[in-house]
Design a protein around this motif. Sequence first.
Motif: not given
Lengths: 112, 118
Positions: A33, A35, A42-43, A45, A48, A55-56, A98, A101, B2, B35, B37, B47, B91, B95, B99, B102, B104-106, B108-109
Amino acid sequence: EAGVTQFPSHSVIEKGQTVTLRCDPISGHDNLYWYRRVMGKEIKFLLHFVKESKQDESGMPNNRFLAERTGGTYSTLKVQPAELEDSGVYFCASSQLAGPQHFGDGTRLSIL
Amino acid sequence: AQKITQTQPGMFVQEKEAVTLDCTYDTSDQSYGLFWYKQPSSGEMIFLIYQGSYDEQNATEGRYSLNFQKARKSANLVISASQLGDSAMYFCAMREGGSGDSNYQLIWGAGTKLIIKP
């Protein structure tokens, strides 16, 4: 095991130039990925990969950004031509399926 | 709208005290993952802990635990017996989808900057 490594750690270039960022994922991680964190925001994306396939890529900001992962190992993210608003920290992460990360230390990109 | 909200931009906590970092989320998915971090001043993203939406027990990892309140859509991080080395940005991320999906992007705050005082 070696973690995710990113190169360079810092890059300072002028507007209009080209920069290529590299990411080596954890060995065996098919998922990779990208980012980005722009100052004060904010962070976000970017995209991927699963092995060598995208994939994305819904987060890629525009066609000045090109990401590749030939052979399904390391990945590169090229910005051409760089603009001022591209400044920020670019993170790469990898995962098994999944799962969590795992991130590299990031590349701090400054466009002057 | 948000999707991940961290309402505390910064916190000061006395060493050895417990600290709770707030995170609320917004999703219409039934299956999702949450999650946390940690990002120290050196810049790497570490993580800490994961909670799945179907997990009945709150996740714990050493001094970290996740206070998951599904009905309130909150996933607060609790650090017990804080240490000076806990000073960092924290942070919360989500997601959407399970699982088996497909995507999988996160998401974020904005992060919370935690400073532990000696």
